[in-house]
Design an enzyme around this catalytic site. Structure first.
Site, short mmCIF file in Angstrom:
data_model
loop_
_atom_site.label_atom_id
_atom_site.label_comp_id
_atom_site.label_asym_id
_atom_site.label_seq_id
_atom_site.Cartn_x
_atom_site.Cartn_y
_atom_site.Cartn_z
CG ASP A 119 36.99 38.52 35.12
OD1 ASP A 119 37.59 38.65 36.19
OD2 ASP A 119 37.48 38.84 34.01
CG ASP A 174 44.41 39.85 34.55
OD1 ASP A 174 43.83 39.22 35.45
OD2 ASP A 174 43.83 40.43 33.63
#
Ligand code: GLA
Length: 375
Positions: A119, A174
């Site tokens: 990430d 997201d």
């Protein structure tokens, strides 16, 4: 193809619950349908590294340790994935990998990790391509094949540099379980299925085997309607997207299972050419998404994104489909195809007449077309 903890559980995970999930992954037919990776997202670690600087699994969530959990996943015939972050902390505030790339990679390899999602929180002024290349090199140096899933949300155009660094790269922020509307959560607004879809066509040319555009994990079974779940899944398959289910498998309804394990839709996603679909506008705001497949076959997905049912009246002979990227160039007035409805799993004749039907709001109609040989 796999399953990931994040969309349903966020950091609320533990060994017992996840072992149950692994068991159901196999018994429900997900594994047989092609799903292979079982991935722990953020929240698996203790809040601090140990005295030697090593990451440790949260001792309350994983009392047997991470190696034992990885062994459990492998014993069921699945592959095991884990998560960390290029920054000093993960997005949920756990220890990040920055400055520990090689030791973390060696630790994952010693546990038998097969997949790493990496990430991009707490990265300050880090250079994204360099940070991902460093971790990629660290993984390669372990000698264990580990799929590298790049997750910097498309912020630094990963489609331009991620090939050879990782096998897949997130192309957007997201996802959430909302079909049309982007609903704010506090001071942050995740994407919806359609807002992600609309960012994909521009980057389709970068997509292909071992460098997949990743429009984020699936929200099938997480609260949208049956029709929306089915369309979301169909469109992700049309995009040749990595398929990471994110639903609570223990509560999977027969309908959700039917969507996630539709072998004919999955075969379109997994087609060896790895070409992402492109879009043609149709009358009355309908869209036609087209995915070139092997053997001169193709998948067609008629999609109604509007709020009301729409009539589809198509005279096949008037259709001409052309795509420079794949070399597809089909005039339906001189080439005939067999039609297979992928959701009804039924043959629907030939493309030599008219297609007249109605498509419900947010619904799709997906066909696989096989050329009829000319005599
Ligand atoms: C980021 C990622 C998500 C998830 C969370 C975990 O938001 O994009 O997919 O991994 O972090 O904190």
């Amino acid at each position: 193809m796999g399953w990931n903890t994040w969309n349903t559980f966020q950091t609320k995970i533990n060994e017992n619950m996840l072992k149950e999930m692994v068991d159901i992954y196999v018994s429900s037919g997900m594994h047989d349908a092609g799903y292979e990776y079982f991935v722990l997202d953020d929240g698996w670690m203790a809040m601090e590294r140990d005295q030697k600087g090593s990451l440790v699994a949260d001792p309350v969530k994983f009392p047997q340790g991470m190696k034992a959990f990885a062994d459990y996943v492998h014993a069921k015939g699945l592959k095991f994935g884990i998560y960390n972050c290029a920054g000093s902390k993960t997005c949920a505030g756990y220890p990040g990998t920055r400055g520990h790339e090689y030791e973390d990679a060696r630790l994952y390899a010693s546990w038998g990790v097969d997949f790493l999602k990496y990430d991009w929180c707490y990265t300050d002024s880090l250079n994204a391509p360099e940070a991902y290349k460093t971790m990629s090199a660290a993984l390669k140096a372990t000698g264990r094949p580990i799929v590298f899933s790049i997750c910097e949300w498309g912020d630094h155009a990963p489609w331009l540099w991620a090939g050879g660094v990782g096998e897949l790269y997130r192309s957007t922020g997201d996802i959430s379980a909302s079909f049309v509307v982007r609903k704010p959560i506090g001071n942050w607004t995740p994407q919806s299925v359609l807002s992600i879809l609309d960012l994909q066509e521009a980057i389709r040319k970068y997509n292909g085997p071992n460098h997949w555009n990743d429009p984020d994990m699936l929200e099938v079974g997480n609260g949208m309607s049956y029709v929306e779940d089915r369309s979301h899944f169909s469109l992700w398959c049309m995009l040749a997207a990595p398929l990471a289910a994110g639903n609570d498998l223990r509560k999977m309804s027969p309908q959700t299972r039917q969507i996630l394990t539709n072998s004919e839709m999955i075969a379109i996603d997994q087609d060896e050419r790895g070409i992402a679909a492109f879009k043609m506008a149709m009358p009355d705001s309908l869209e036609l998404w087209i995915k070139p497949l092997k053997n001169n076959e193709m998948a067609l997905c008629f999609f109604n994104r509007t709020g009301s049912a729409k009539k589809l009246n198509l005279n096949w002979k008037e259709l001409h489909i052309a795509d420079t990227l794949s070399g597809l160039n089909v005039h339906f007035d001189n080439q005939v195809f067999k039609l297979r409805d992928v959701w009804l799993k039924a043959d629907k004749g030939l493309t030599d007449g008219k297609l007249q039907t109605e498509i419900a709001s947010h619904d799709v109609l997906v066909f696989r077309l096989r050329p009829v040989s000319k005599n």
